[in-house]
Design a protein around this motif. Structure first.
Motif, PDB file in Angstrom:
ATOM      1  N   UNK A  93    -103.304 -63.837   4.548  1.00 50.19           N
ATOM      2  CA  UNK A  93    -104.028 -64.161   5.775  1.00 50.19           C
ATOM      3  C   UNK A  93    -103.432 -65.385   6.466  1.00 50.19           C
ATOM      4  N   UNK A  94    -103.051 -66.397   5.681  1.00 48.17           N
ATOM      5  CA  UNK A  94    -102.437 -67.604   6.247  1.00 48.17           C
ATOM      6  C   UNK A  94    -101.835 -68.443   5.129  1.00 48.17           C
ATOM      7  N   UNK A  95    -100.734 -69.140   5.401  1.00 47.48           N
ATOM      8  CA  UNK A  95    -100.122 -70.007   4.389  1.00 47.48           C
ATOM      9  C   UNK A  95    -100.970 -71.248   4.148  1.00 47.48           C
ATOM     10  N   UNK A  96    -100.804 -71.869   3.014  1.00 47.28           N
ATOM     11  CA  UNK A  96    -101.503 -73.123   2.754  1.00 47.28           C
ATOM     12  C   UNK A  96    -100.620 -74.006   1.888  1.00 47.28           C
ATOM     13  N   UNK A  97    -101.001 -75.281   1.809  1.00 53.21           N
ATOM     14  CA  UNK A  97    -100.260 -76.242   1.000  1.00 53.21           C
ATOM     15  C   UNK A  97    -100.640 -76.053  -0.459  1.00 53.21           C
ATOM     16  N   UNK A  98     -99.648 -76.076  -1.318  1.00 53.86           N
ATOM     17  CA  UNK A  98     -99.884 -75.877  -2.737  1.00 53.86           C
ATOM     18  C   UNK A  98     -99.567 -77.162  -3.471  1.00 53.86           C
ATOM     19  N   UNK A  99    -100.496 -77.605  -4.274  1.00 54.03           N
ATOM     20  CA  UNK A  99    -100.302 -78.843  -5.028  1.00 54.03           C
ATOM     21  C   UNK A  99     -99.329 -78.616  -6.185  1.00 54.03           C
ATOM     22  N   UNK A 100     -98.865 -79.703  -6.759  1.00 59.64           N
ATOM     23  CA  UNK A 100     -97.950 -79.614  -7.893  1.00 59.64           C
ATOM     24  C   UNK A 100     -98.606 -78.905  -9.068  1.00 59.64           C
ATOM     25  N   UNK A 101     -99.906 -79.131  -9.273  1.00 55.42           N
ATOM     26  CA  UNK A 101    -100.580 -78.477 -10.401  1.00 55.42           C
ATOM     27  C   UNK A 101    -100.704 -76.975 -10.173  1.00 55.42           C
ATOM     28  N   UNK A 102    -100.908 -76.563  -8.925  1.00 60.70           N
ATOM     29  CA  UNK A 102    -100.938 -75.126  -8.636  1.00 60.70           C
ATOM     30  C   UNK A 102     -99.560 -74.514  -8.826  1.00 60.70           C
ATOM     31  N   UNK A 103     -98.523 -75.230  -8.414  1.00 57.31           N
ATOM     32  CA  UNK A 103     -97.150 -74.749  -8.561  1.00 57.31           C
ATOM     33  C   UNK A 103     -96.781 -74.640 -10.040  1.00 57.31           C
ATOM     34  N   UNK A 104     -97.342 -75.531 -10.858  1.00 57.89           N
ATOM     35  CA  UNK A 104     -97.041 -75.537 -12.288  1.00 57.89           C
ATOM     36  C   UNK A 104     -97.880 -74.524 -13.068  1.00 57.89           C
ATOM     37  N   UNK A 105     -98.854 -73.907 -12.427  1.00 62.90           N
ATOM     38  CA  UNK A 105     -99.718 -72.932 -13.093  1.00 62.90           C
ATOM     39  C   UNK A 105     -98.900 -71.668 -13.400  1.00 62.90           C
ATOM     40  N   UNK A 106     -98.721 -71.327 -14.681  1.00 61.62           N
ATOM     41  CA  UNK A 106     -97.904 -70.161 -15.031  1.00 61.62           C
ATOM     42  C   UNK A 106     -98.421 -68.856 -14.402  1.00 61.62           C
ATOM     43  N   UNK A 107     -99.719 -68.747 -14.274  1.00 56.69           N
ATOM     44  CA  UNK A 107    -100.307 -67.537 -13.697  1.00 56.69           C
ATOM     45  C   UNK A 107     -99.931 -67.400 -12.219  1.00 56.69           C
ATOM     46  N   UNK A 108     -99.975 -68.503 -11.484  1.00 56.12           N
ATOM     47  CA  UNK A 108     -99.603 -68.469 -10.070  1.00 56.12           C
ATOM     48  C   UNK A 108     -98.086 -68.395  -9.897  1.00 56.12           C
ATOM     49  N   UNK A 109     -97.343 -68.990 -10.820  1.00 56.53           N
ATOM     50  CA  UNK A 109     -95.885 -68.941 -10.718  1.00 56.53           C
ATOM     51  C   UNK A 109     -95.374 -67.509 -10.805  1.00 56.53           C
ATOM     52  N   UNK A 110     -96.101 -66.629 -11.459  1.00 56.73           N
ATOM     53  CA  UNK A 110     -95.703 -65.219 -11.533  1.00 56.73           C
ATOM     54  C   UNK A 110     -95.608 -64.593 -10.143  1.00 56.73           C
ATOM     55  N   UNK A 111     -96.443 -65.053  -9.207  1.00 55.72           N
ATOM     56  CA  UNK A 111     -96.361 -64.550  -7.828  1.00 55.72           C
ATOM     57  C   UNK A 111     -95.025 -64.941  -7.204  1.00 55.72           C
ATOM     58  N   UNK A 112     -94.546 -66.131  -7.533  1.00 56.73           N
ATOM     59  CA  UNK A 112     -93.254 -66.594  -7.034  1.00 56.73           C
ATOM     60  C   UNK A 112     -92.131 -65.827  -7.722  1.00 56.73           C
ATOM     61  N   UNK A 113     -92.229 -65.708  -9.017  1.00 52.84           N
ATOM     62  CA  UNK A 113     -91.185 -65.039  -9.807  1.00 52.84           C
ATOM     63  C   UNK A 113     -90.994 -63.591  -9.383  1.00 52.84           C
ATOM     64  N   UNK A 114     -92.073 -62.925  -9.010  1.00 50.19           N
ATOM     65  CA  UNK A 114     -91.991 -61.529  -8.578  1.00 50.19           C
ATOM     66  C   UNK A 114     -91.736 -61.396  -7.075  1.00 50.19           C
ATOM     67  N   UNK A 115     -91.436 -62.525  -6.443  1.00 44.50           N
ATOM     68  CA  UNK A 115     -91.056 -62.573  -5.028  1.00 44.50           C
ATOM     69  C   UNK A 115     -92.142 -62.066  -4.087  1.00 44.50           C
ATOM     70  N   UNK A 116     -93.406 -62.352  -4.446  1.00 40.95           N
ATOM     71  CA  UNK A 116     -94.526 -62.052  -3.557  1.00 40.95           C
ATOM     72  C   UNK A 116     -94.857 -63.269  -2.699  1.00 40.95           C
ATOM     73  N   UNK A 117     -94.454 -64.450  -3.170  1.00 35.49           N
ATOM     74  CA  UNK A 117     -94.772 -65.713  -2.510  1.00 35.49           C
ATOM     75  C   UNK A 117     -93.502 -66.556  -2.463  1.00 35.49           C
ATOM     76  N   UNK A 118     -93.355 -67.345  -1.389  1.00 33.33           N
ATOM     77  CA  UNK A 118     -92.219 -68.254  -1.289  1.00 33.33           C
ATOM     78  C   UNK A 118     -92.664 -69.572  -0.669  1.00 33.33           C
ATOM     79  N   UNK A 119     -91.823 -70.566  -0.829  1.00 35.41           N
ATOM     80  CA  UNK A 119     -92.094 -71.904  -0.297  1.00 35.41           C
ATOM     81  C   UNK A 119     -91.435 -72.051   1.070  1.00 35.41           C
ATOM     82  N   UNK A 120     -92.148 -72.655   1.996  1.00 35.83           N
ATOM     83  CA  UNK A 120     -91.628 -72.980   3.317  1.00 35.83           C
ATOM     84  C   UNK A 120     -91.988 -74.423   3.625  1.00 35.83           C
TER      85      UNK A 120
END
Length: 86
Positions: free
Chosen positions: A28-55
């Protein structure tokens, strides 16, 4: 729209409620992700599977925070999840 790989489809089918909620929100819309969210292994899977990226919405030399948004594959997966496909 880019086709999802078999690995991405399998991941989408096995996503946790937390992962599905984050992907839906980012679709729906991008948001700022904290370091703890980025370090969350469960959320990192979204990055690893290329569903989410950093801008970077503001150049980093100005001190801007990275924002996280869905990729084309992430948007497709979010749409298919909303349709009940996975």
């Amino acid at each position: 729209m880019t086709k999802l790989t078999n690995d991405q489809i399998e991941f989408a089918r096995s996503m946790t409620i937390k992962q599905r909620t984050v992907l839906k929100a980012l679709a729906m819309h991008p948001w700022f992700m904290s370091a703890s969210e980025r370090a969350d292994p469960e959320l990192y899977e979204l990055i690893r599977h290329k569903f989410v990226q950093c801008n970077h919405t503001v150049p980093t030399f100005v001190g801007g925070l990275p924002s996280w948004g869905v990729t084309e594959q992430g948007a497709r997966a979010a749409k298919r999840l909303a349709e009940g496909a996975y």
